[in-house]
Design a protein around this motif. Structure first.
Motif, short mmCIF file in Angstrom:
data_model
loop_
_atom_site.label_atom_id
_atom_site.label_comp_id
_atom_site.label_asym_id
_atom_site.label_seq_id
_atom_site.Cartn_x
_atom_site.Cartn_y
_atom_site.Cartn_z
N PRO A 277 0.80 -1.22 0.00
CA PRO A 277 0.00 0.00 0.00
C PRO A 277 0.83 1.27 0.00
CG PRO A 277 0.14 -0.86 2.22
CD PRO A 277 0.84 -1.86 1.33
N ASP A 278 0.22 2.32 -0.49
CA ASP A 278 0.81 3.66 -0.45
C ASP A 278 -0.10 4.54 0.40
OD1 ASP A 278 2.08 6.16 -1.09
OD2 ASP A 278 2.92 5.21 -2.85
N ASN A 279 -0.81 5.48 -0.21
CA ASN A 279 -1.63 6.40 0.57
C ASN A 279 -2.99 5.82 0.95
OD1 ASN A 279 0.24 8.48 0.67
ND2 ASN A 279 -0.40 9.31 -1.31
N VAL A 280 -3.56 6.40 2.00
CA VAL A 280 -4.89 6.05 2.48
C VAL A 280 -5.73 7.31 2.48
CG1 VAL A 280 -6.25 5.04 4.35
CG2 VAL A 280 -3.88 4.31 3.99
N ARG A 281 -6.96 7.21 1.98
CA ARG A 281 -7.90 8.34 2.02
C ARG A 281 -9.27 7.83 2.49
NH1 ARG A 281 -6.32 12.97 -1.03
NH2 ARG A 281 -8.19 13.89 -0.14
N ARG A 282 -9.98 8.69 3.21
CA ARG A 282 -11.36 8.33 3.58
C ARG A 282 -12.24 8.27 2.34
NH1 ARG A 282 -9.98 12.02 7.27
NH2 ARG A 282 -11.09 13.68 6.17
N GLY A 287 -15.45 4.53 5.41
CA GLY A 287 -14.34 3.61 5.23
C GLY A 287 -13.12 4.30 4.64
N PHE A 288 -12.30 3.51 3.93
CA PHE A 288 -11.02 4.04 3.45
C PHE A 288 -10.66 3.44 2.09
CE2 PHE A 288 -11.04 3.81 8.05
CZ PHE A 288 -10.65 5.09 8.43
#
Length: 357
Positions: A277-282, A287-288
């Motif tokens: 994984p790289d970035n996480v966003r809502r 959720g995400f």
């Protein structure tokens, strides 16, 4: 049928009670299978192959993270150290923010496409995570080399807010998110030993010196929330602001750090991921979205090529995978962000931003 035969042999059917227990066991097995099948069917697959491409200006690449302002404003950090703004088809791309080095005599070096980006990053900077404080209009930037930075609503030279925490200098700032209620900033330093240009060394040497950090908007101080982490990357604050989710590029997992409630201070596994994984966003449902730079199989020479090329997954608030994104071979993503009923797809490697409606 095979399950039934095994169960009946294990419990001789000599009494009504025994048969009742056998029947109950069978029903539990069948129910578990049905639940498993139902869960599998709930995972939606979205093919982003036909996404619209928004090309970056000539000579730059790597829209690693995206921030949004207004109807058309899209902001992203690119390979020459700048943060660019897309003002719509009429205005096109323009320089929004830059660091002190970029605006000095280093400009010819930073804009020279003949020099490999990894060789000039330490001088020109490499903005990765970008997010707005919507109340103040300030854009916060996690620059892999320059540190935690911010720039005002009108852009210009970015101000350096922090370059170390607890006396340990930042080596590789990466993911970033802003608490819109407090203005606090949560961000990651992926390694205390290796800068971004040597990020593969983090994987090869099983480096676990990364940190989850918090910049307090009121005190202007940085605190370490969690240390000794293996390659922490993207970070996102939950919708209810009770915890932050952190993606670990290795070992392909997402964790959450609890900020409030009875679990405050606890760091626990949220999800195993099918890739790095790289970035996480809502997302818009609590959720995400987690962008996948590579699938697990790509770094396993003995594994067969997967039938579909995964570039992202959407997790529920509890870490259950509910949607997967696929793309053409060769496409890698560093961020999946929802904005304006569209998915905006950033990539640290490509020379365009994908837009999927």
């Amino acid at each position: 049928m095979e399950v039934r035969a095994t169960i009946f042999r294990a419990e001789p059917p000599t009494t009504t009670m025994t048969m009742g227990r056998n029947l109950a066991a069978i029903l539990l097995v069948v129910l578990a299978c049905l639940v498993s099948l139902a869960s599998a069917e709930q995972i939606k697959t979205t093919n982003t192959r036909w996404s619209y491409r928004l090309p970056l200006p000539e000579g730059v690449s790597g829209a690693e993270s995206l921030a949004f302002s207004g109807k058309d404003g899209v902001y992203t950090g690119v390979s020459d150290g700048r943060v660019l703004k897309w003002g719509g088809s009429a205005a096109g791309w323009s320089t929004f923010a830059y660091n002190a080095n970029y605006r000095s005599v280093k400009i010819p070096l930073c804009s020279d496409s003949g020099v490999p980006s990894e060789q000039k990053e330490s001088i020109c900077g490499r903005p990765l995570g970008v997010r707005f404080n919507r109340k103040t209009g300030e854009l916060f930037i996690a620059d892999a080399y320059m540190g935690l930075m911010k720039v005002g609503p009108d852009g210009g030279e970015a101000q350096v807010l922090a370059t170390e925490a607890d006396g340990v200098p930042f080596h590789f700032l990466n993911g970033l998110d802003v608490d819109q209620a407090t203005g606090d900033v949560y961000f990651t330093d992926s390694s205390a030993n290796y800068p971004r240009r040597f990020n593969t060394e983090i994987i090869m040497n099983a480096d676990a010196t990364g940190r989850l950090l918090k910049y307090d908007a009121r005190t202007k101080l940085v605190t370490v929330l969690k240390a000794e982490l293996p390659y922490p990357n993207g970070v996102a604050l939950s919708r209810d602001r009770t915890h932050v989710v952190v993606a670990h590029t290795v070992p392909c997992e997402a964790f959450r750090y609890w900020l409030k409630g009875p679990k405050a201070g606890r760091y626990e596994l949220l999800a195993d991921l099918p890739g790095y994984p790289d970035n996480v966003r809502r997302d818009g449902q609590g959720g995400f979205w987690v962008a996948l730079n590579q699938e697990k199989a790509r770094l396993n020479a003995t594994a067969a090529a997967p039938a579909k090329h995964l570039v992202g997954v959407r997790l529920s608030a509890d870490g259950v995978e509910v949607e997967e994104l696929t793309a053409a071979r060769g496409v890698t993503l560093s961020e999946v962000a929802e904005n304006g009923n569209k998915l905006w797809l950033g990539s640290v490697e490509l020379d365009y931003i994908g837009i999927f409606a």
